[in-house]
Scaffold this motif. Structure first.
Motif, PDB file in Angstrom:
ATOM      1  N   UNK A  23      46.941   8.509   1.021  1.00 55.45           N
ATOM      2  CA  UNK A  23      46.938   7.048   0.844  1.00 55.45           C
ATOM      3  C   UNK A  23      48.351   6.484   0.965  1.00 55.45           C
ATOM      4  N   UNK A  24      49.347   7.315   0.632  1.00 57.42           N
ATOM      5  CA  UNK A  24      50.739   6.828   0.656  1.00 57.42           C
ATOM      6  C   UNK A  24      51.395   6.973   2.031  1.00 57.42           C
ATOM      7  N   UNK A  25      50.662   7.490   3.017  1.00 62.72           N
ATOM      8  CA  UNK A  25      51.278   7.669   4.343  1.00 62.72           C
ATOM      9  C   UNK A  25      51.570   6.314   4.986  1.00 62.72           C
ATOM     10  N   UNK A  26      52.638   6.208   5.763  1.00 63.17           N
ATOM     11  CA  UNK A  26      52.894   4.942   6.467  1.00 63.17           C
ATOM     12  C   UNK A  26      51.703   4.611   7.397  1.00 63.17           C
ATOM     13  N   UNK A  27      51.441   3.312   7.609  1.00 63.13           N
ATOM     14  CA  UNK A  27      50.265   2.880   8.398  1.00 63.13           C
ATOM     15  C   UNK A  27      50.167   3.588   9.744  1.00 63.13           C
ATOM     16  N   UNK A  28      51.314   3.665  10.428  1.00 67.14           N
ATOM     17  CA  UNK A  28      51.329   4.238  11.766  1.00 67.14           C
ATOM     18  C   UNK A  28      50.865   5.701  11.742  1.00 67.14           C
ATOM     19  N   UNK A  29      51.326   6.424  10.717  1.00 68.43           N
ATOM     20  CA  UNK A  29      50.966   7.840  10.592  1.00 68.43           C
ATOM     21  C   UNK A  29      49.513   7.978  10.182  1.00 68.43           C
ATOM     22  N   UNK A  30      49.081   7.036   9.353  1.00 66.98           N
ATOM     23  CA  UNK A  30      47.713   7.075   8.857  1.00 66.98           C
ATOM     24  C   UNK A  30      46.709   7.099  10.002  1.00 66.98           C
ATOM     25  N   UNK A  31      47.075   6.413  11.086  1.00 68.36           N
ATOM     26  CA  UNK A  31      46.151   6.343  12.231  1.00 68.36           C
ATOM     27  C   UNK A  31      45.912   7.715  12.847  1.00 68.36           C
ATOM     28  N   UNK A  32      46.860   8.626  12.654  1.00 69.07           N
ATOM     29  CA  UNK A  32      46.716   9.966  13.240  1.00 69.07           C
ATOM     30  C   UNK A  32      45.972  10.924  12.305  1.00 69.07           C
ATOM     31  N   UNK A  33      45.684  10.442  11.081  1.00 63.41           N
ATOM     32  CA  UNK A  33      45.112  11.334  10.069  1.00 63.41           C
ATOM     33  C   UNK A  33      43.644  11.675  10.368  1.00 63.41           C
ATOM     34  N   UNK A  34      43.250  12.903  10.083  1.00 66.51           N
ATOM     35  CA  UNK A  34      41.826  13.304  10.189  1.00 66.51           C
ATOM     36  C   UNK A  34      41.437  14.081   8.934  1.00 66.51           C
ATOM     37  N   UNK A  35      40.213  13.883   8.500  1.00 66.86           N
ATOM     38  CA  UNK A  35      39.665  14.722   7.412  1.00 66.86           C
ATOM     39  C   UNK A  35      38.931  15.867   8.084  1.00 66.86           C
ATOM     40  N   UNK A  36      39.589  17.025   8.143  1.00 64.98           N
ATOM     41  CA  UNK A  36      38.915  18.174   8.766  1.00 64.98           C
ATOM     42  C   UNK A  36      37.688  18.542   7.945  1.00 64.98           C
ATOM     43  N   UNK A  37      36.674  18.956   8.675  1.00 61.16           N
ATOM     44  CA  UNK A  37      35.423  19.328   8.009  1.00 61.16           C
ATOM     45  C   UNK A  37      35.329  20.849   7.987  1.00 61.16           C
ATOM     46  N   UNK A  38      35.260  21.402   6.810  1.00 65.38           N
ATOM     47  CA  UNK A  38      35.210  22.855   6.677  1.00 65.38           C
ATOM     48  C   UNK A  38      34.023  23.199   5.774  1.00 65.38           C
ATOM     49  N   UNK A  39      33.130  24.081   6.227  1.00 66.33           N
ATOM     50  CA  UNK A  39      32.017  24.431   5.328  1.00 66.33           C
ATOM     51  C   UNK A  39      32.525  25.157   4.091  1.00 66.33           C
ATOM     52  N   UNK A  40      31.747  25.102   3.016  1.00 67.54           N
ATOM     53  CA  UNK A  40      32.137  25.818   1.795  1.00 67.54           C
ATOM     54  C   UNK A  40      31.718  27.275   1.934  1.00 67.54           C
ATOM     55  N   UNK A  41      32.577  28.191   1.515  1.00 63.11           N
ATOM     56  CA  UNK A  41      32.202  29.611   1.658  1.00 63.11           C
ATOM     57  C   UNK A  41      31.105  29.993   0.671  1.00 63.11           C
ATOM     58  N   UNK A  42      30.393  31.085   0.948  1.00 61.24           N
ATOM     59  CA  UNK A  42      29.431  31.572  -0.051  1.00 61.24           C
ATOM     60  C   UNK A  42      30.162  32.003  -1.308  1.00 61.24           C
ATOM     61  N   UNK A  43      29.440  32.093  -2.406  1.00 64.06           N
ATOM     62  CA  UNK A  43      30.047  32.459  -3.698  1.00 64.06           C
ATOM     63  C   UNK A  43      30.801  33.779  -3.603  1.00 64.06           C
ATOM     64  N   UNK A  44      31.988  33.800  -4.171  1.00 66.62           N
ATOM     65  CA  UNK A  44      32.802  35.032  -4.184  1.00 66.62           C
ATOM     66  C   UNK A  44      32.052  36.127  -4.952  1.00 66.62           C
ATOM     67  N   UNK A  45      32.096  37.363  -4.408  1.00 63.92           N
ATOM     68  CA  UNK A  45      31.322  38.407  -5.090  1.00 63.92           C
ATOM     69  C   UNK A  45      32.193  39.509  -5.707  1.00 63.92           C
ATOM     70  N   UNK A  46      33.520  39.317  -5.740  1.00 67.94           N
ATOM     71  CA  UNK A  46      34.376  40.329  -6.379  1.00 67.94           C
ATOM     72  C   UNK A  46      35.148  39.656  -7.503  1.00 67.94           C
ATOM     73  N   UNK A  47      35.373  40.383  -8.591  1.00 64.14           N
ATOM     74  CA  UNK A  47      36.288  39.849  -9.600  1.00 64.14           C
ATOM     75  C   UNK A  47      37.461  40.808  -9.771  1.00 64.14           C
TER      76      UNK A  47
END
Ligand SMILES: C[S@@+](CC[C@H](N)C(=O)[O-])C[C@H]1O[C@@H](n2cnc3c(N)ncnc32)[C@H](O)[C@@H]1O
Length: 381
Positions: free
Chosen positions: A199-223
């Motif tokens: 939100x604090x990015x300068x307007x000009x830079x904001x235009x280049x911004x993208x929200x990358x879409x990444x799927x959520x991984x399956x539940x971790x199975x090791x502790x």
């Protein structure tokens, strides 16, 4: 045989980006300044050279064309522990050595040589260093060069039992394949601190911004305990006096956690970090234990307090030791075949500086390979 796109591994360290991208990208060039890290890299990439030396001494003509450049540049000047001198300080300023190369490659061969995709990995402290100005500078620099830019804060704990939150800035030049960008942030990868920085990015830079879409991984199975050696070498154990001293540094809540573990005769282990807490206006060295199945963030062993310690309880006995380098490698998601430097301290240094391999793989499969138009890549549905 299908050909894979090439990638460039800057600040390569022990080559964990390479391990994570294996099968999706071929490494066409790697560089690191540290001879010990370069040895570790070579041991794990037989037949492939790594250019050993300062990134500032490389010229664009030395670098082959590639689809992707990965740069996990030094974090010391961006993290709280390092005094936060920022992107222009000597160590983290190595980013500009990297950027000079990218710019220079953009001039060669009518721009065809510059990587279409760039990944920058660093500590979450980059979000706030110099009041957010370092991040703004970095994103604006890439946006001005014609890249669309987005970032994700990803905790390695989603994949393996280590709490390790890192910022991944991904920039891409050219057409964006469908399905990789969202019109809004995702709670898992774009937490409030990241949204505030955007939100604090300068307007000009904001235009280049993208929200990358990444799927959520399956539940971790090791502790954590599932990755620990039950019978470490006898020399790994600290003395009973050391264990007692550590317990004396615990606040009551943490002592109670150890007492509860001790009440159970079964083998158990908790991860301990020492840190300075301010209590009643005084700086106090505290030891804090967690039994949530995770190790704390592995760090490079610069001093005694940066080691990840373990309290092991069994049959009424308390024992203390540090995480072994092989265990650290497992926490970084590396396979057992990964060749560690012989000296334990060096091996721990390579691990503490590394990037979590399953995070790299997840990004590779779901975002970087699709951006490179690679066959077999999984695009986010
Ligand atoms: C955060 S670590 C990256 C580790 C790597 N991603 C891995 O997974 O092992 C940063 C690396 O940058 C290297 N480095 C620091 N300054 C450099 C410079 N001026 N030129 C080249 N490499 C440098 C360090 O030796 C270190 O290995």
């Amino acid at each position: 045989m299908a050909t894979r796109p090439d990638f460039l591994e800057f600040f390569a360290g022990g080559g964990m980006a390479r391990v994570g991208l294996a099968g999706m990208f071929d490494c066409a060039f790697a560089n690191d300044i540290d001879p010990m890290k370069c040895d570790a890299y070579r041991a794990n990439a037989p037949g492939h050279e790594i250019a050993q030396g300062d990134i500032w001494n490389l010229r664009p003509a030395d670098i082959p064309a590639a689809s992707l450049a990965w740069a996990s540049f030094p974090c010391q000047d961006l993290s709280l522990a390092g005094g936060r001198r920022g992107l222009n300080a000597p160590r983290s300023g190595a980013f500009w050595g990297f950027w000079n190369l990218i710019e220079g490659m953009g001039i060669e061969k009518k721009g065809e040589k510059a990587p279409k995709t760039i990944v920058i990995e660093n500590v979450a402290g980059l979000l706030s260093s110099h009041g957010g100005r370092d991040l703004q500078t970095l994103i604006t620099t890439m946006a001005d060069a014609g890249y669309r830019v987005g970032a994700m804060l990803i905790d390695a704990a989603l994949f393996s039992p280590q709490s390790r939150q890192r910022l991944f800035i991904i920039a891409h030049k050219g057409k964006l394949p469908p399905g990789l960008v969202s019109d809004q942030p995702d709670d898992t990868f774009h937490p409030p601190a990241l949204r505030a920085a955007v939100a604090a990015l300068p307007d000009q830079t904001h235009m280049a911004w993208v929200w990358w879409r990444l799927p959520h991984p399956p539940r971790r199975n090791a502790d954590l305990v599932s990755l620990l050696d039950r019978n470490p070498p006898e020399s790994a154990w600290r003395s009973d006096a050391d264990a007692k001293h550590l317990l004396s540094q615990m606040a009551p809540l943490h002592r109670q956690r150890v007492e509860a573990a001790l009440a159970n005769p079964n083998w158990n282990a908790g991860a301990v970090y020492r840190r300075i807490r301010i209590e009643n206006g005084k700086r106090i060295q505290r030891a804090e234990i967690r039994y949530d199945g995770l190790a704390g963030c592995l760090r490079t062993p610069a001093g005694g307090s940066s080691k990840q310690l373990l309290i092991v309880t069994e049959n009424g006995r308390i024992r203390l030791r540090a995480v072994l380098a092989r265990e650290a490698a497992r926490l970084m998601g590396l396979p057992e075949t990964y060749v560690l430097p012989k000296a334990e301290t060096n091996a721990l240094k390579v691990m503490g500086d590394g990037v979590s391999v399953p995070v790299v793989r997840w990004l590779g499969e779901n975002l970087l390979a699709p951006l490179a138009g690679a066959k077999g890549a999984k695009a986010a549905a």
